[in-house]
Design a protein around this motif. Structure first.
Motif, short mmCIF file in Angstrom:
data_model
loop_
_atom_site.label_atom_id
_atom_site.label_comp_id
_atom_site.label_asym_id
_atom_site.label_seq_id
_atom_site.Cartn_x
_atom_site.Cartn_y
_atom_site.Cartn_z
N SER A 1 0.80 -1.22 0.00
CA SER A 1 0.00 0.00 0.00
C SER A 1 0.83 1.28 0.00
N GLY A 2 2.10 1.17 0.38
CA GLY A 2 2.92 2.37 0.47
C GLY A 2 2.71 3.17 1.75
N LYS A 3 1.87 2.69 2.64
CA LYS A 3 1.61 3.39 3.91
C LYS A 3 2.12 2.56 5.08
N PRO A 4 2.52 3.23 6.19
CA PRO A 4 2.89 2.46 7.38
C PRO A 4 1.69 1.68 7.91
N VAL A 5 1.98 0.59 8.60
CA VAL A 5 0.93 -0.32 9.05
C VAL A 5 1.03 -0.51 10.56
N LEU A 6 -0.11 -0.41 11.23
CA LEU A 6 -0.21 -0.72 12.66
C LEU A 6 -0.80 -2.12 12.75
N LEU A 7 -0.01 -3.09 13.19
CA LEU A 7 -0.43 -4.48 13.16
C LEU A 7 -0.76 -4.96 14.57
N LYS A 8 -2.05 -5.11 14.84
CA LYS A 8 -2.46 -5.59 16.16
C LYS A 8 -2.19 -7.09 16.27
N ARG A 9 -1.90 -7.50 17.49
CA ARG A 9 -1.67 -8.91 17.73
C ARG A 9 -3.00 -9.66 17.70
N GLY A 10 -3.03 -10.79 17.04
CA GLY A 10 -4.21 -11.66 17.09
C GLY A 10 -4.47 -12.03 18.53
N MET A 11 -5.74 -12.04 18.93
CA MET A 11 -5.99 -12.23 20.37
C MET A 11 -5.59 -13.61 20.83
N THR A 12 -5.31 -14.49 19.88
CA THR A 12 -4.83 -15.80 20.29
C THR A 12 -3.56 -16.18 19.55
N ALA A 13 -2.81 -15.16 19.14
CA ALA A 13 -1.57 -15.43 18.41
C ALA A 13 -0.39 -15.43 19.36
N THR A 14 0.53 -16.34 19.14
CA THR A 14 1.79 -16.28 19.87
C THR A 14 2.60 -15.10 19.31
N ILE A 15 3.59 -14.70 20.07
CA ILE A 15 4.44 -13.60 19.61
C ILE A 15 5.14 -13.98 18.30
N GLU B 1 4.00 -15.99 15.93
CA GLU B 1 3.05 -15.89 14.82
C GLU B 1 2.80 -14.43 14.43
N TRP B 2 2.79 -13.58 15.41
CA TRP B 2 2.58 -12.15 15.19
C TRP B 2 3.76 -11.57 14.37
N LEU B 3 4.95 -11.95 14.76
CA LEU B 3 6.11 -11.47 13.99
C LEU B 3 6.11 -12.06 12.58
N MET B 4 5.58 -13.27 12.41
CA MET B 4 5.47 -13.83 11.06
C MET B 4 4.45 -13.05 10.24
N ALA B 5 3.40 -12.56 10.89
CA ALA B 5 2.41 -11.74 10.18
C ALA B 5 3.08 -10.44 9.72
N ALA B 6 3.93 -9.87 10.59
CA ALA B 6 4.68 -8.67 10.19
C ALA B 6 5.62 -8.99 9.04
N GLU B 7 6.16 -10.19 9.07
CA GLU B 7 7.06 -10.61 7.99
C GLU B 7 6.33 -10.64 6.64
N TYR B 8 5.05 -11.03 6.66
CA TYR B 8 4.23 -11.02 5.44
C TYR B 8 4.18 -9.61 4.83
N ILE B 9 4.00 -8.62 5.71
CA ILE B 9 3.94 -7.23 5.23
C ILE B 9 5.32 -6.81 4.72
N ALA B 10 6.33 -7.12 5.52
CA ALA B 10 7.70 -6.72 5.17
C ALA B 10 8.14 -7.36 3.86
N GLN B 11 7.72 -8.59 3.65
CA GLN B 11 8.14 -9.32 2.47
C GLN B 11 7.63 -8.66 1.19
N ARG B 12 6.57 -7.86 1.29
CA ARG B 12 6.08 -7.11 0.14
C ARG B 12 6.74 -5.74 0.05
N GLY B 13 7.81 -5.56 0.80
CA GLY B 13 8.60 -4.35 0.63
C GLY B 13 8.30 -3.24 1.62
N ASN B 14 7.45 -3.52 2.60
CA ASN B 14 7.07 -2.47 3.53
C ASN B 14 7.59 -2.78 4.93
#
Lengths: 349, 349, 349, 349
Positions: free
Chosen positions: B204-218, B220-233
């Motif tokens: 999207s070209g915009k910064p992202v605020l990524l909330k933790r899944g209410m049942t996600a381990t830390i 898994e949460w960092l892997m979700a951030a990795e998904y965003i980062a992997q697209r260049g952000n």
């Protein structure tokens, strides 16, 4: 709804709650206790939600009493439903009279692997084929599925075996193409609260297999089903697949009690996925037996012709001895709890 | 990776594991114990994932040793990052040197309510405005947000107050329109594992605020951030907002330890949402103090000019005394733990 | 209490509930809703418990509205309590005005190690010494503590340093000997629901530090305190030490919200144990800061002169830099949240 | 054990670990990876525990590989055990070939109520009688059991019916008197980690029914059994009774997978308690069916002649139709999974 006042609440605080409820046409019954006053609300629950009673002075708590779901509730639909999957050529029931065995590979990898897995499934007694073309993976670096190519493999295998197809859709944008190929759409555990996807599935015209979110309460799960139903689609089958707990011996903890709990409150069919709950193939057969005995309407399991070469969840895929044991359980146990094999009732043109 | 063999494993079983690892160019170090043999794997981890070692005969378990995330890891990026939000006219930092206070209404309801909430937030010291135009709701019958109309209200309020906007996006199809209006996209707790949405946000070209899944381990949460980062952000800010536990006194259990745990392994900034964690406004001030003291890079809280009329989460919205207490904490405590208020470092054209 | 009738309940079912409640002298207020009837009960709650209303025909659910604890409740004791530990020579307060720093080794191993740890603790500002002579261990093969010999070491070290002693008791049979030596009895997390031990501690004449069961709700924890109080001992200090959740990054999840939640409903002091919650020494300082900021009345931490030689929980014991950082936090942060160091108020003869 | 070094660890750090391990007679195998080094330890695990390797510089983590329990492990005792309960006059087996049905009232209240419940249980096919004389209650104001008087009632009822007795002991001081009256001691969920009680039960000379702690992992539970076994008593039967999770629809979540998981690692028999897991009598029959099908060695359920007058857990007690359904399931399902009813194999003098 019941409003519980705090011990310090004054008579004016109570009157303010009553006035607010009456203002939207509700009735408020006040019970003054020694320590606390409680107020029972009668009327249209929906109208009470916007009152924000919890923010009023003197209000300690607000308890919802009724179930929040309607279309999927058994209250106005006491008969348990049967969902039929497949087209005129072959329709398979999932419901209270039958026990439906769904099997196939976790992921569609190649035409050959998919066909072999389907044949294994069919020989073991499965009447529906599962297989993933779109895979939601925790890691962006893991195999994400073949997409449309995978859907085409599945339709070829359906042609070859006659088994209707259940396959996952992970993005609302893919619902049309998946609905075009598949007989039943699967919503996976990570997408149970992806409301846009639920609504798209509700408009797809196909039956939906809705897995429980791994951290969703049964009530939240039924509300997710309500999202699908609200778009006009009541052909929803629920699938218990384990919840996240503190126990590390299994990938998730299969909540076997969810089966009778759901059946007591919803008319929708419910099946069990022991493969993903346990994450260990040695538990798939005993958990499948438990699912049959507890009263589930079916099971869905992973099979793979060569688990050691699987691109996804190889360690939980059955083959050989275990698959034969499962086939036997699916043949022998359902009659012991008053059900017939779904294949007996499948409609074949 | 470490492969643990079962006590019954034979020498051939061990040799088979070694051969398989060497077949993809890895090295395998065998340690024969009295009861069990363990095998340490050295080489390219990615290539080992496809080996399905767990399916081989004699293998009892496979332990991953390294962290599965890369771009968000602190390993090759030891310096903690600062993410800047806003355009040239007003840029606000979120990072290790500052403490950023984000506030606003849970949902955008009307221009008037949004403006008033923004002014309350600003008076209390907030430098970023939160507010939802798209709301993921558990019930299909609940208020779902104003959509594009809500985005327009937010941009009007930004113009009036100068506060950059953080707003949630719940569907990958809406990312372009939200990115066009907002300064930062929020991915909510229910969508943390909505991988298509993460990827769209990454593009999207915009910064992202990524909330933790209410049942996600830390992890898994960092892997979700990795998904965003992997697209260049890489402009991702994590937000701890409570996890689901057995304790009913709070809506979720704020995992305050997640702040230092994340900071030890990832370079991304991390903030805390005490409003949604607790679901009770009397806990927002003490939990915000705890967040500052534990070392969080900011907090995000709900404020509303008239909580009793809020269309969403009224009971947790601050106003009056509590908001003044929070404003005071945000002014006074960060310097006691070595930080300055983010407004001090905001770049204003 | 509120009795919720099922939608199918008849008028006779409702009448049966009313009759039963009135039979023990209670009053029953009936609110007939469109779908359900609810009945508010007023009177002596204790007498209602034996009615087994949930077993009556047509009863769907029974909600308790009041808190089940009395002596530890803030309702009839709005002022928060201070508990004093130690004898006439040196009395240390734990309560709302002060911040009390308790430190010492996890286990008493030798006179030398205990004395050194106590001196480290004292230099860092601790005013109470912790140290275990009886250790509840998950494995019967692990070090179980020195028993009476350990208690004697502790009293020698108290003599040498002047620090009053907090030590754990794990068996009701040991309460007399522990009470004879110690200034405060600790009930550990595994024994929170060992009711015989709670009652024995309630009769010991010494203040009690009651750790939260790692899987206990706050309400169950307060009921455990009620067991002690019911035997005439109101000198109970609660200690939050982490709860069991799905998150593996920390040994347990510190439920920091428990501090303000307890303070809102009970008058008892509450402290935090960050060492056992996290199980990692790098988290002890940030979590101690969070505990101070959230409003805890103290912290209790592990220190050891040589963690690498500790017989118990070495990895979480502080020394050197971390202990200095903690000492600084304990000096500087409490004043920022309106408290003084407990040593300022300790009474020294 | 496997020691994982952090990426920053130096060669000296690795050498220090190796030296320490070799210092107690162990062997250390070093595998140098691209990013990390791992060290496999071979030798006497017990001696490694005191090394505190986790406190050494450069050590990131230490993974235990072997199971920590020995006497209850299936490793050196591959045959699954049968535990016999009762005296020469009537001995009832609990083990792999039979299915044992245990029933009775939650609490012993009166001679009449206990006898009637025992007769109900016996008519339904139960071969062992359960009933509590000592009750661990969350509230100090709730009925705590009749104590010795209750034990005497139980022995009278045993005389009248011939059913051996299982009854709970909650305090180590009561073990002698309970062992004198009962045929099997029950350790309840709240006392699973009451190590003094476990040891006393281990020395009692009677078989022990060990319930799983409601928040204990399977490994912790087996370690609790190890405590009993270590005192010379291998007649331990495990009882799964539900674990604490986020799901509110049932009192606890029955972890049905625990049955095959335990059977894979321990030789001890394992039964299921569906009454306490669910807390709802409508789930007892389906969950009992699931227990039989999954391979449990028995079930234990609450029955009461007049649930509406029960002093404890009335809402989960069976009678009438449900008890007949359960009796039928216990007769018909075990043969379908290869077991006979325990009464067939009971030894009667």
């Amino acid at each position: 709804m019941v409003v519980v006042m705090s011990p310090e609440a004054t008579d004016e605080d109570v009157a303010a709650v009553v006035a607010r409820v009456e203002g939207v046409g509700g009735e408020a019954f006040v019970s003054k206790g020694v320590v606390r006053t409680i107020i029972g609300l009668v009327g249209d629950i929906e109208s009470f939600h916007h009152l924000n009673l919890r923010t009023l002075r003197g209000v300690a708590d607000v308890h919802r009493i009724s179930d929040p779901y309607k279309l999927v509730s058994r209250q106005h639909h006491p008969e348990r439903s049967t969902v039929w999957v497949g087209d005129a050529a072959r329709r398979v029931p999932i419901g209270p009279d039958t026990f439906t065995f769904i099997a196939g590979p976790c992921a569609v990898e190649t035409p050959q692997q998919t066909l072999e897995a389907a044949q294994m499934a069919q020989s073991a007694g499965a009447t529906l084929l599962r297989g993933g073309a779109y895979k939601p993976r925790t890691s962006p670096y893991a195999f994400q599925g073949l997409g449309v190519k995978g859907l085409e493999i599945l339709t070829d295998v359906r042609e070859a075996t006659g088994l209707p197809i259940v396959t996952e859709v992970v993005d609302a944008r893919d619902v049309p193409v998946v609905a075009e190929h598949a007989d039943m759409l699967q919503i996976g555990t990570r997408n149970m609260a992806n409301f846009g996807l639920l609504q798209a599935a509700g408009e797809s015209g196909k039956p939906v297999l809705l897995k429980r979110g791994m951290t969703a309460t049964i009530e939240e799960w039924l509300m997710a089903a309500e999202y699908i139903a609200q778009r006009g689609n009541l052909d929803v089958v629920l699938c218990e697949r384990g919840i996240r707990t503190f126990e590390p011996a299994t990938r998730n903890t299969l909540d076997i009690s969810a089966v009778p709990v759901v059946q007591a409150t919803s008319h929708l069919p419910i099946i069990v996925d022991p493969s993903h709950a346990a994450g260990r193939k040695d538990l798939v057969v005993p958990l499948s037996r438990a699912a049959i005995a507890v009263g589930a309407d079916g099971v869905i399991v992973d099979v793979h012709p060569r688990p050691e070469a699987a691109l996804c969840d190889g360690p939980q895929a059955l083959l050989g001895t275990e698959l034969r044991e499962l086939a036997q359980a699916v043949r022998q146990l359902p009659p012991a709890v008053g059900r017939v094999d779904a294949s007996t009732r499948a409609h074949i043109a």
